[in-house]
Design an enzyme around this catalytic site. Structure first.
Site, PDB file in Angstrom:
ATOM      1  N   SER A  46      48.865  44.877  42.916  1.00 44.06           N
ATOM      2  CA  SER A  46      49.478  45.595  44.046  1.00 44.06           C
ATOM      3  C   SER A  46      49.968  46.963  43.585  1.00 44.06           C
ATOM      4  O   SER A  46      49.674  47.985  44.208  1.00 44.06           O
ATOM      5  CB  SER A  46      50.682  44.822  44.596  1.00 44.06           C
ATOM      6  OG  SER A  46      50.402  43.454  44.719  1.00 44.06           O
ATOM      7  N   TYR A 135      47.714  34.508  41.595  1.00 41.37           N
ATOM      8  CA  TYR A 135      48.717  35.467  42.045  1.00 41.37           C
ATOM      9  C   TYR A 135      49.265  35.000  43.392  1.00 41.37           C
ATOM     10  O   TYR A 135      48.585  35.105  44.407  1.00 41.37           O
ATOM     11  CB  TYR A 135      48.067  36.851  42.134  1.00 41.37           C
ATOM     12  CG  TYR A 135      48.962  38.014  42.518  1.00 41.37           C
ATOM     13  CD1 TYR A 135      50.333  37.878  42.712  1.00 41.37           C
ATOM     14  CD2 TYR A 135      48.418  39.290  42.668  1.00 41.37           C
ATOM     15  CE1 TYR A 135      51.127  38.958  43.055  1.00 41.37           C
ATOM     16  CE2 TYR A 135      49.203  40.380  43.017  1.00 41.37           C
ATOM     17  CZ  TYR A 135      50.546  40.211  43.213  1.00 41.37           C
ATOM     18  OH  TYR A 135      51.323  41.288  43.560  1.00 41.37           O
ATOM     19  N   LYS A 163      51.446  34.062  38.771  1.00 38.66           N
ATOM     20  CA  LYS A 163      52.327  35.216  38.933  1.00 38.66           C
ATOM     21  C   LYS A 163      52.997  34.992  40.272  1.00 38.66           C
ATOM     22  O   LYS A 163      52.324  34.968  41.315  1.00 38.66           O
ATOM     23  CB  LYS A 163      51.505  36.508  38.950  1.00 38.66           C
ATOM     24  CG  LYS A 163      52.290  37.772  39.262  1.00 38.66           C
ATOM     25  CD  LYS A 163      51.312  38.940  39.391  1.00 38.66           C
ATOM     26  CE  LYS A 163      51.952  40.302  39.391  1.00 38.66           C
ATOM     27  NZ  LYS A 163      52.766  40.593  40.557  1.00 38.66           N
ATOM     28  N   THR A 165      55.254  36.166  43.013  1.00 34.96           N
ATOM     29  CA  THR A 165      55.927  37.275  43.669  1.00 34.96           C
ATOM     30  C   THR A 165      56.462  36.769  45.000  1.00 34.96           C
ATOM     31  O   THR A 165      55.833  36.894  46.050  1.00 34.96           O
ATOM     32  CB  THR A 165      54.971  38.477  43.825  1.00 34.96           C
ATOM     33  OG1 THR A 165      54.508  38.849  42.529  1.00 34.96           O
ATOM     34  CG2 THR A 165      55.678  39.674  44.443  1.00 34.96           C
ATOM     35  N   GLY A 187      57.771  37.745  39.747  1.00 37.09           N
ATOM     36  CA  GLY A 187      57.135  38.951  40.296  1.00 37.09           C
ATOM     37  C   GLY A 187      58.051  39.945  40.974  1.00 37.09           C
ATOM     38  O   GLY A 187      57.663  41.075  41.184  1.00 37.09           O
ATOM     39  N   ASP A 189      61.085  42.194  40.456  1.00 35.09           N
ATOM     40  CA  ASP A 189      61.865  42.709  39.324  1.00 35.09           C
ATOM     41  C   ASP A 189      63.368  42.550  39.537  1.00 35.09           C
ATOM     42  O   ASP A 189      64.116  42.313  38.589  1.00 35.09           O
ATOM     43  CB  ASP A 189      61.556  44.198  39.102  1.00 35.09           C
ATOM     44  CG  ASP A 189      60.066  44.481  39.083  1.00 35.09           C
ATOM     45  OD1 ASP A 189      59.264  43.533  39.253  1.00 35.09           O
ATOM     46  OD2 ASP A 189      59.689  45.646  38.901  1.00 35.09           O
ATOM     47  N   GLU A 190      63.781  42.703  40.817  1.00 30.60           N
ATOM     48  CA  GLU A 190      65.208  42.654  41.117  1.00 30.60           C
ATOM     49  C   GLU A 190      65.787  41.246  40.973  1.00 30.60           C
ATOM     50  O   GLU A 190      66.992  41.039  41.091  1.00 30.60           O
ATOM     51  CB  GLU A 190      65.481  43.225  42.528  1.00 30.60           C
ATOM     52  CG  GLU A 190      64.646  42.653  43.659  1.00 30.60           C
ATOM     53  CD  GLU A 190      63.277  43.328  43.834  1.00 30.60           C
ATOM     54  OE1 GLU A 190      62.641  43.701  42.824  1.00 30.60           O
ATOM     55  OE2 GLU A 190      62.830  43.448  44.983  1.00 30.60           O
TER      56      GLU A 190
HETATM   57  O1  MN9 Z   1      54.178  43.400  40.933  1.00 33.25           O
HETATM   58  C1  MN9 Z   1      55.874  44.208  42.319  1.00 33.25           C
HETATM   59  N1  MN9 Z   1      55.498  43.669  43.545  1.00 33.25           N
HETATM   60  C2  MN9 Z   1      55.203  44.419  44.589  1.00 33.25           C
HETATM   61  C3  MN9 Z   1      55.301  43.328  41.276  1.00 33.25           C
HETATM   62  O2  MN9 Z   1      55.305  45.602  44.615  1.00 33.25           O
HETATM   63  C4  MN9 Z   1      54.711  43.705  45.757  1.00 33.25           C
HETATM   64  C5  MN9 Z   1      57.383  44.278  42.086  1.00 33.25           C
HETATM   65  O3  MN9 Z   1      57.544  44.858  40.846  1.00 33.25           O
HETATM   66  C6  MN9 Z   1      58.131  45.084  43.137  1.00 33.25           C
HETATM   67  O4  MN9 Z   1      57.546  46.348  43.301  1.00 33.25           O
HETATM   68  C7  MN9 Z   1      59.595  45.310  42.744  1.00 33.25           C
HETATM   69  C8  MN9 Z   1      60.376  46.038  43.832  1.00 33.25           C
HETATM   70  O5  MN9 Z   1      60.540  45.203  44.952  1.00 33.25           O
HETATM   71  O6  MN9 Z   1      60.180  44.087  42.470  1.00 33.25           O
END
Ligand code: MN9
Length: 290
Positions: A46, A135, A163, A165, A187, A189-190
């Protein structure tokens, strides 16, 4: 089986001003992530704007990253596509380029039934020698049954992991507690500390491109048992992420990287260009990071 535990940047794809892929900047960014100490790269997902690239561009990105970094860090190639044949063509290039594993989102748009999605994964997994990191990204494709897919592959050696997310960390924990030890990566980060505390083996994320040191701090402190320290590092990361969201996370990440001396251009259309306020905020974040 190789140990894949660790933290991986979801590598961004740099673009030139004319919109073409900037392969020179791609190498610079990849090396920037690896020399910061990240475990490896997740390429063409993504964050890599994979669905805004042509199949040939996605393959070329794999060839260049493979040539530059194969054997030097762990490499995942995201080959997910609506078409199984297209995913297989890309998986073959990832294999030839020295990647360690492939990854794929479930095919989307047509609301394929579960059996079709299982067959898609089986076809990709058996087209090359590479293992598969499924994923799971329900918000993007609307597919919510990855646990059922994974349960169908528990006997299959080619299944490497997931993975994940998703904010659903109960589901992350269920992936980790199947009767087969799978690698599970956080997935969002926060929520890295939360994902690790529910059993994740590491994380894969977009913000790792510009703040690898904070991510490594979260990961290392967590693994050393310093949960309070890991939470504090997460808090630091989250104030940046919180400030970025209103302007567009990927556009902001690219602008922050530019301010940090790693220019990667802008995002491809239909992503909108960053506003003036976004650019100012990105500058502020870059200053706070340096
Ligand atoms: O790959 C990312 N997912 C998406 C992981 O962008 C959908 C995350 O790193 C986010 O960008 C990040 C911010 O919401 O957690």
């Amino acid at each position: 089986m190789k140990d894949f535990k660790g933290v991986y940047s979801a590598l961004m794809t740099p673009f030139n001003a004319d919109g073409s892929v900037d392969y020179a900047a791609l190498k610079v960014l990849a090396n920037h992530c690896v020399s910061a100490g990240l475990t490896g790269l997740y390429v063409g997902g993504s964050t890599g704007e994979g669905f805004l690239l042509t199949e040939e561009e996605r393959m070329e990105v794999f060839r260049i990253i493979g040539k530059e970094l194969s054997g030097k860090c762990n490499l995942f190639a995201h080959v997910g596509a609506i078409s199984t044949d297209s995913a297989i063509r890309m998986a073959k290039v990832a294999e030839e380029s020295g990647f360690d594993a492939v990854s794929a989102v479930a095919p989307f748009y047509y609301a394929f039934p579960l059996e079709a999605i299982k067959t898609y994964y089986a076809d990709i997994m058996h087209a090359t020698s590479l293992p598969m990191l499924m994923y799971n990204f329900p918000n993007a494709g609307g597919f919510n049954a990855m646990l059922d897919v994974v349960r169908g592959f528990l006997e299959d050696e080619k299944l490497l992991g997931i993975k994940h997310t998703s904010q659903n960390l109960f589901e992350l924990e269920m992936f980790k507690h199947l009767p087969r030890d799978l690698f599970v990566f956080n997935g969002f980060d926060e929520m890295l500390v939360a994902g690790l505390s529910m059993g994740a083996d590491g994380g894969i994320g977009s913000t790792y491109n510009f703040m690898p040191h904070i991510i490594l701090d979260i990961y290392n402190k967590f693994n050393a048992g310093d949960i309070r320290g890991a939470q504090q590092a997460q808090d630091k990361a989250n104030r940046f992420i919180e400030a970025m969201i209103p302007y567009g996370v990927f556009q902001m990440e690219k602008e922050i990287l530019k301010n940090l001396g790693v220019p990667v251009g802008e995002c491809r259309k239909p992503f909108l260009p960053l506003t003036k306020e976004g650019k100012d905020k990105a500058k502020e974040i870059a200053q706070a990071l340096s």
